[in-house]
Design an enzyme around this catalytic site. Sequence first.
Site, PDB file in Angstrom:
ATOM      1  N   SER A 145       0.838  -1.203   0.000  1.00 17.18           N
ATOM      2  CA  SER A 145       0.000   0.000   0.000  1.00 17.18           C
ATOM      3  C   SER A 145       0.880   1.263   0.000  1.00 17.18           C
ATOM      4  O   SER A 145       1.596   1.478  -0.973  1.00 17.18           O
ATOM      5  CB  SER A 145      -0.971  -0.051   1.181  1.00 17.18           C
ATOM      6  OG  SER A 145      -2.005   0.888   1.017  1.00 17.18           O
ATOM      7  N   GLU A 163     -14.275   9.981 -11.237  1.00 13.65           N
ATOM      8  CA  GLU A 163     -14.348  10.983 -12.310  1.00 13.65           C
ATOM      9  C   GLU A 163     -13.460  10.531 -13.460  1.00 13.65           C
ATOM     10  O   GLU A 163     -12.642   9.644 -13.318  1.00 13.65           O
ATOM     11  CB  GLU A 163     -13.788  12.323 -11.818  1.00 13.65           C
ATOM     12  CG  GLU A 163     -14.614  12.997 -10.759  1.00 13.65           C
ATOM     13  CD  GLU A 163     -13.871  14.188 -10.179  1.00 13.65           C
ATOM     14  OE1 GLU A 163     -12.991  14.739 -10.864  1.00 13.65           O
ATOM     15  OE2 GLU A 163     -14.171  14.545  -9.036  1.00 13.65           O
ATOM     16  N   HIS A 210      -4.258  -0.817  -4.507  1.00 17.45           N
ATOM     17  CA  HIS A 210      -5.717  -1.019  -4.346  1.00 17.45           C
ATOM     18  C   HIS A 210      -6.395  -0.695  -5.689  1.00 17.45           C
ATOM     19  O   HIS A 210      -7.417  -0.019  -5.717  1.00 17.45           O
ATOM     20  CB  HIS A 210      -6.295  -0.088  -3.265  1.00 17.45           C
ATOM     21  CG  HIS A 210      -5.622  -0.158  -1.932  1.00 17.45           C
ATOM     22  ND1 HIS A 210      -5.894  -1.139  -1.011  1.00 17.45           N
ATOM     23  CD2 HIS A 210      -4.689   0.648  -1.350  1.00 17.45           C
ATOM     24  CE1 HIS A 210      -5.153  -0.939   0.087  1.00 17.45           C
ATOM     25  NE2 HIS A 210      -4.421   0.131  -0.106  1.00 17.45           N
TER      26      HIS A 210
END
Lengths: 282, 282
Positions: free
Chosen positions: A144, A162, A186
């Site tokens: 991560s 978006e 992720h």
Amino acid sequence: MPQTENQTQVTDRPQATKTAILVIGGAEDKVHGKEILQTFWQCAGGTDAIIGIIPSASREPALIGERYYRIFADMGAKEIKVLDVRDRDGGRDSAYLHYVENCTGIFMTGGDQLRLCGLLADTPLMNLVVERVRAQEIALAGTSAGAAVMGHQMIAGGSSGECPNRALVDLAMGLGIIPEVLVDQHFHNRNRLARLLSAISAHSDLLGVGIDEDTCAMFDSDRNLQVLGRGTVTIVDARDISYTNQNQVHGADPISIHNLKLHVLRYGDRYNLEGHQVIASS
Amino acid sequence: MPQTENQTQVTDRPQATKTAILVIGGAEDKVHGKEILQTFWQCAGGTDAIIGIIPSASREPALIGERYYRIFADMGAKEIKVLDVRDRDGGRDSAYLHYVENCTGIFMTGGDQLRLCGLLADTPLMNLVVERVRAQEIALAGTSAGAAVMGHQMIAGGSSGECPNRALVDLAMGLGIIPEVLVDQHFHNRNRLARLLSAISAHSDLLGVGIDEDTCAMFDSDRNLQVLGRGTVTIVDARDISYTNQNQVHGADPISIHNLKLHVLRYGDRYNLEGHQVIASS
């Protein structure tokens, strides 16, 4: 999850190399097969492993450090130390430096990548880690936030939901361990295509590497990336794009990018950073 | 939203053609500039427009039909009728058929694409719509579910937040109005790359078209797609992929796809379906 099935299906199981850099997309399995963490532990020497855990990305470093300590202890590592750096002085701690000089593997936890870089970039401790990784003396893993810092450029934050646009992503300097990659973690889990594209449109010389949760892009000393774990690694190759309006737009204006190359790699697939070639798992 | 800015910035504003098919990614602006709906209204003839609204995808057809009725009435359409088909018999209704024979534009609302196809596929009413669209006699628009049905294959449903895999997407027969496209809508908004890739890996001859909200892929009679609205249209071209394991995997196993081509198109950008070429907005 059909993870064990997966493992038996694939014949050419990715090989661990001592000098591997494991870039993990977050939320790696810590309970069942622990395949990715186990691979790191093996790379670091298995029962001979001397592992340093850097929990500095996290605001709960003691907790997260302890969690990984337990995992590697259960695997049978020879020695483990949590290098709990919480300020810039910690990056000069002589006991920590001595440990890193003698360790065989470093693991960087998740948290906030800006915090990790803020505390550790250009400290003697991180410089020593990078030097020993480059000299192929130790294994390195980051999950991560610990994965985000691998490139020279780093995605520091952003949002999703978006179309690609400049306001969608914040870039900062990473640790430059694998300078030519721009990592996002992720990846499919948190809808991060648009932010990776927004970043890559401004840095088309870099290779976008989007890593899913419980998935690892393992870089070996021959500059191959190999996929481990249960998701995919998405490679965004913008070297040969024919057009982008990236430098003409502002704020939330949509970014165009024409003629991108994309690879979706799964367990066992490999990608060569030199030849920009993909090799399928057989 | 900088939508009005956008419009003034772009010099070559996409031209409406009478025979256009407007494939809208859902959540199009119904309040402010209404650019996409206005373009449809213009394509349908402006103040001479005779518009049929098909609200059958929705479980609240009266409500949604009325909403679009108001919008096109406010624009000054000559005649508007909601073709409120709620069962297969409605697709044979002679008054509706007569209306479609004389209309200049058909608008299909959002809702559930399976419901829309279930009620209308192969009915005299839908056959007449398709025939008149193919003969370039009328304009057609579909938003969200109304967009999903455009291809021969249709994404009927699926989920997100995972890597591409077969369990992530359900395919069904669409209306085949633009047979060679496989449309996904609310694209970046709802994290739909993985499901579009999952579908395209099984149909690499089709062109994946991922359309963002308040964004439209407008297909003209020269087989050009032009982008309208404030988001992007993502083209996934899998014709030349070098590898996929799609036919060897099951359930949630990750799907590999190597050497995909991807284009992110914004307002004014065009894509030619014949030559597979992108033309940037100047």
